[in-house]
Scaffold this active site. Structure first.
Site, mmCIF file in Angstrom:
data_model
loop_
_atom_site.group_PDB
_atom_site.id
_atom_site.type_symbol
_atom_site.label_atom_id
_atom_site.label_comp_id
_atom_site.label_asym_id
_atom_site.label_seq_id
_atom_site.Cartn_x
_atom_site.Cartn_y
_atom_site.Cartn_z
ATOM 1 N N GLU A 76 37.188 2.925 -14.607
ATOM 2 C CA GLU A 76 38.048 2.601 -15.742
ATOM 3 C C GLU A 76 37.224 2.426 -17.017
ATOM 4 O O GLU A 76 37.696 2.736 -18.123
ATOM 5 C CB GLU A 76 38.835 1.321 -15.455
ATOM 6 N N CYS A 107 40.382 -3.008 -10.089
ATOM 7 C CA CYS A 107 39.850 -4.360 -9.878
ATOM 8 C C CYS A 107 40.350 -5.273 -11.000
ATOM 9 O O CYS A 107 40.885 -4.811 -12.024
ATOM 10 C CB CYS A 107 38.329 -4.343 -9.822
#
Ligand code: THU
Length: 148
Positions: A76, A107
């Site tokens: 990300e 996460c």
């Protein structure tokens, strides 16, 4: 201790909660391609990420690990870097995948990262199907909490 959960079967958009939205097969294909570029010699857990922006661009990322483990960049992180490198804007659809090609949950840290750059209608493809960002990171801390 509970056994690790088996990954969900790869979702290709042909059935289930993602059926009918052509963006998901596109993002899954892009995320699966991106993970081939992951640098993950420590975890051997490649992650690929892909997103559509409000103005229709496709941005991708892969995890980039480091011998100082805490310095690792999640997929990300590299996706957000590409987002800015290619013109900025906000994300409307996001997916990340493991080496089987199946969606994984971002996460916690990356939920915060995505939240900062999310369009109001960002939808995340998760192992449980499509979820609005507000369900992926409820009660998010954001720019509005910083005050003036
Ligand atoms: N990882 C990601 O890239 N994104 C996530 O949302 C979860 C974890 C990476 C970090 C590390 O390189 C590997 O997966 C194992 O944790």
């Amino acid at each position: 201790m509970a056994a690790p959960r088996e990954p969900e079967p790869a979702e290709d958009g042909a059935a289930g909660p993602t059926a009918g939205d052509p963006v998901w097969p596109e993002l899954l294909a892009a995320a699966r391609a991106a993970l081939e570029r992951a640098y993950c010699p420590y975890s051997s857990f490649p992650v690929g990420a892909a997103a559509r922006t409000e103005d229709g661009r496709l941005v991708t990322g892969a995890n980039i690990e480091n011998a100082a483990y805490g310095v690792t960049l999640c997929a990300e992180c590299s996706l957000v870097s590409e987002l800015f490198r290619t013109g900025g804007g906000r994300l409307v659809r996001f997916a990340c995948v493991d080496r089987t090609g199946a969606p994984i949950m971002p996460c916690g840290r990356c939920r915060q990262l995505l939240s900062e750059h999310a369009a109001p209608d960002l939808v995340v493809l998760t192992p449980q199907g499509e979820l609005p960002m507000a369900e992926v990171l409820p009660q998010a801390f954001g720019p509005g909490n910083l005050g003036s």
